[in-house]
Design an enzyme around this catalytic site. Structure first.
Site, PDB file in Angstrom:
ATOM      1  N   LYS A  59      -9.883   2.447 -16.783  1.00  0.00           N
ATOM      2  CA  LYS A  59     -10.444   1.167 -16.357  1.00  0.00           C
ATOM      3  C   LYS A  59     -10.842   0.297 -17.554  1.00  0.00           C
ATOM      4  O   LYS A  59     -10.819  -0.937 -17.460  1.00  0.00           O
ATOM      5  CB  LYS A  59     -11.641   1.403 -15.435  1.00  0.00           C
ATOM      6  N   TYR A 106     -11.048   8.143 -15.693  1.00  0.00           N
ATOM      7  CA  TYR A 106     -11.287   6.918 -14.928  1.00  0.00           C
ATOM      8  C   TYR A 106     -11.871   5.841 -15.829  1.00  0.00           C
ATOM      9  O   TYR A 106     -11.405   4.692 -15.830  1.00  0.00           O
ATOM     10  CB  TYR A 106     -12.237   7.216 -13.769  1.00  0.00           C
ATOM     11  N   ASP A 114       0.868  -1.181   0.000  1.00  0.00           N
ATOM     12  CA  ASP A 114       0.000   0.000   0.000  1.00  0.00           C
ATOM     13  C   ASP A 114       0.902   1.228   0.000  1.00  0.00           C
ATOM     14  O   ASP A 114       2.097   1.138   0.301  1.00  0.00           O
ATOM     15  CB  ASP A 114      -0.914  -0.002   1.233  1.00  0.00           C
ATOM     16  N   THR A 128     -17.833   0.446   0.354  1.00  0.00           N
ATOM     17  CA  THR A 128     -16.548   0.316   1.035  1.00  0.00           C
ATOM     18  C   THR A 128     -16.245   1.649   1.720  1.00  0.00           C
ATOM     19  O   THR A 128     -16.993   2.622   1.546  1.00  0.00           O
ATOM     20  CB  THR A 128     -15.425  -0.020   0.035  1.00  0.00           C
ATOM     21  N   ASP A 149       4.892   3.318  -4.080  1.00  0.00           N
ATOM     22  CA  ASP A 149       4.070   4.027  -5.058  1.00  0.00           C
ATOM     23  C   ASP A 149       4.094   3.184  -6.327  1.00  0.00           C
ATOM     24  O   ASP A 149       5.127   3.086  -6.995  1.00  0.00           O
ATOM     25  CB  ASP A 149       4.656   5.417  -5.310  1.00  0.00           C
ATOM     26  N   VAL A 150       2.977   2.573  -6.663  1.00  0.00           N
ATOM     27  CA  VAL A 150       2.965   1.641  -7.793  1.00  0.00           C
ATOM     28  C   VAL A 150       2.927   2.339  -9.148  1.00  0.00           C
ATOM     29  O   VAL A 150       2.880   1.678 -10.181  1.00  0.00           O
ATOM     30  CB  VAL A 150       1.800   0.631  -7.695  1.00  0.00           C
TER      31      VAL A 150
END
Length: 266
Positions: A166, A162, A42, A197, A68-69
């Site tokens: 996606k 987004y 994370d 969530t 940081d991906v």
């Protein structure tokens, strides 16, 4: 069934945005319950450590890692850290993502680039660096997280970056699946719908300018043909299935978890 004993699961976005269960947190914990060793990544140390603490308290094995991906060097370092800790990688779950509203004219170039990096580049980088290790195991599974925002667009409140990123996840998944099919590595997509969530209370209420979280939740529930939003465990169980050996003949496809929204008439 759906056991992951002896397997190593590399899960990104394994924390939660707030109290409760986010998709990545639930996925990491569920995989550990099914016997996997979990490498919980994370961008917030406290979030990853909370997930790992739950897993260890239940008798499972997990390691927290901060990265940081969207940064190639950090992804490469995280993958190597996982391999050093557990000897390899069997499962990759690309769960990182987030939305920001805006259309073709209103969205800034900077926000476009941030969304593409966060939602799509991140999955590409993790696949790129994890694939050699997945192949080395003789077989492996990648599960990428998309969104029904890639399948259904809103004229009133567009999320062009987004939605595009996606939808890109779906194409990336199919490309990786075909490239790796003869190498024993499967790649599939889970497509969440409207989910309840911690992101609802901690991001969407603020992003939408809503004053009443309960009202927003009721509105989202009403949009779902089954009568209510799903939750993180619905996503986690879908990811678990696609990552398991029971899904051994499934690759390059999408599992939609949306309570029927995408099948309903607009």
């Amino acid at each position: 069934m759906l056991r992951l004993d002896g397997k190593v699961a590399f899960v990104t976005g394994a924390g939660s945005a707030g109290p409760g269960w986010g998709n990545g947190k639930a996925t990491a914990v569920l995989m550990a319950r099914q016997g996997a060793w979990v490498f919980a990544l994370d961008n917030r140390a406290e979030a990853a450590e909370e997930t790992v603490a739950i897993i260890r308290a239940e008798g499972g094995e997990a390691t927290a890692h901060v990265a940081d991906v969207t940064a190639a060097a950090q992804v490469a370092e995280a993958v190597e850290a996982c391999v050093t800790a557990y000897g390899g990688i069997d499962i990759l779950v690309n769960n990182v993502g987030g939305s920001f509203p805006g259309g073709a004219e209103s969205l800034s170039e900077e926000d476009w680039e941030r969304q593409i990096d966060f939602n799509l580049r991140s999955a590409f980088l993790c696949c790129k660096h994890a694939l050699p290790h997945l192949r080395a195991r003789g077989k492996g599974a990648i599960v990428n997280l998309s969104s029904i925002a890639a399948l259904r667009m809103s004229a009133d409140r567009p999320h062009i970056a987004y939605s595009a990123s996606k939808y890109g996840i779906v194409a990336l998944t199919k490309s990786v699946a075909m490239e790796q099919a003869r190498q024993g590595v499967r790649c599939n997509t889970v497509v969440p719908g409207l989910m309840h969530t911690p992101l609802v209370e901690h991001r969407l209420v603020r992003q939408l300018g809503a004053n009443d979280a309960a009202q927003l939740i009721a509105k989202r529930n009403a949009q779902v043909p089954m009568g209510q939003m799903g939750d993180a465990w619905d996503i986690a169980h879908a990811v678990l299935f696609l990552a398991s050996d029971e899904a051994r003949h499934i690759t390059g496809t999408e599992l939609i978890v949306d309570g029927g929204i995408s099948a309903a008439m607009p």
